[in-house]
Write an enzyme that holds these catalytic residues in place. Structure first.
Site: not given
Ligand SMILES: NC(=O)c1ccc[n+]([C@@H]2O[C@H](COP(=O)([O-])OP(=O)(O)OC[C@H]3O[C@@H](n4cnc5c(N)ncnc54)[C@H](OP(=O)(O)O)[C@@H]3O)[C@@H](O)[C@H]2O)c1
Length: 323
Positions: A38, A126
């Protein structure tokens, strides 16, 4: 005709379960990282164009929360740039995108469960990258479902459940953070809920996924709430009651006895980590129930099910499809 479903992240906690459940609903194409990295935009375009799915289920993510503090670029590529591209490609072919996000997009300062419309304010890298992924999907105009979940665990992979069991074979005393609350959510229950919603969408529409009535962002976690400290206590209680030859438990403890006698609650400050965590991770699931009629079991029930001998984990030899 059964729809074609492109699933990413089939080796992850949630992706493993989806890879087992989704084939009941359609033809699942689930490329591994070696076939679809990805971080590579060209690979995303190529896979989307060659497989032409009606539904894309993105269960892949860069979930290493602390590592993201020092390598935000990698997390951004997987958690934000890849979903952006998946969304753009899906929109071009009229496909729907189902994506997972996190409680870590909130700062945890709210004193009540978070609802979907509460302002985001991630405390760590994150959380920032996952929020950027959500926004890219919403801005793309693709038909989408974003399910925000929390504290995910399974009987395989890397998670709090397995860490506590391992530590309990090594130490008599475990010190666990007691001032962060959330809803530990089992990957299987999460995948089952998402699959039920997809099944209803397929059954309820002549052109599966082409409509967007339910488009949007939903919270999807176990019911109830607890702290990491209480969760650790519950894990040890269930582990002591469970048959010790339960294959996943025996593998988690490496067949060693649980020697932990005490779990001591400590504060977040006493357990410093590179990434800051929200004190309150509890998400309200009211919208999910209202729109889809779906409620996940209470966190403790989900945990108890994991220790049931009848439960077959998704990583055991099972029917799966691959790209
Ligand atoms: N874990 C949690 O506590 C938690 C909490 C809230 C929300 N969520 C969200 O829930 C979703 C599922 O999380 P999870 O716990 O199931 O994640 P996980 O177990 O860490 O699995 C992540 C998956 O993503 C794949 N992946 C990572 N980087 C990739 C890349 N560059 N190219 C292709 N695949 C890649 C991994 O493949 P490899 O096996 O090859 O590495 C793996 O299959 C994610 O969106 C996550 O953000 C998780």
């Amino acid at each position: 005709m059964k729809p074609t479903i492109l699933l990413t992240g089939k080796t992850g906690q949630v992706g493993s379960e989806l890879n087992r459940l989704l084939p009941k609903l359609g033809r699942v194409i689930a490329p591994g990282r070696n076939e679809l990295d990805l971080r590579e935009p060209e690979q995303i375009r190529q896979v989307m164009r060659s497989t032409k799915p009606q539904l894309v289920v993105n269960a892949a993510a860069c979930t290493a929360v602390d590592a993201a503090e020092t390598d935000e670029a990698n997390a951004l590529a997987v958690n934000a740039e890849a979903p952006r591209l998946l969304a753009q490609e899906a929109k071009k072919i009229g496909a729907m995108l189902l994506h997972f996000s996190t409680d870590y997009i909130f700062d945890g300062a709210k004193k009540a469960p978070y609802v979907e419309t509460d302002p985001s304010n991630p405390l760590n890298a994150y959380g920032r990258t996952k929020l950027a992924g959500e926004e890219a999907i919403r801005n793309s105009g693709v038909a989408h479902l974003i399910f925000r979940t929390s504290w995910v665990y399974a009987t395989y992979g890397r998670n709090f459940l397995l860490t506590i069991l391992r530590l309990a074979t090594e130490r008599e005393e475990l010190r666990v953070v007691g001032d962060q609350v959330g809803a530990p959510t089992c990957a299987l229950d999460l995948a089952e809920a998402a699959t039920r919603i997809v099944a209803d969408m397929i059954a309820g529409d002549k052109r599966p996924f082409a409509f967007s009535d339910a488009n949007g962002t939903y919270h999807m976690t176990a019911a109830g709430q607890t702290s990491w400290y209480e969760f650790a206590n519950a894990i040890l209680e269930e582990a002591r009651r469970a048959p010790q030859d339960l294959p996943w438990l025996a593998s988690a403890t490496m067949g060693r006895p649980l020697i932990a006698r005490r779990v001591v609650p400590i504060s977040t400050e006493e357990f410093p980590l590179p990434a800051r965590r929200p004190a309150n991770s509890v998400l309200s699931n009211a919208r999910l129930k209202q729109v889809f009629g779906v409620t996940l079991p209470d966190w403790h029930m989900q945990l108890q099910k994991c220790f049931s001998p009848e439960r077959i984990p998704a990583n055991s030899p099972a029917v799966s499809s691959s790209h």
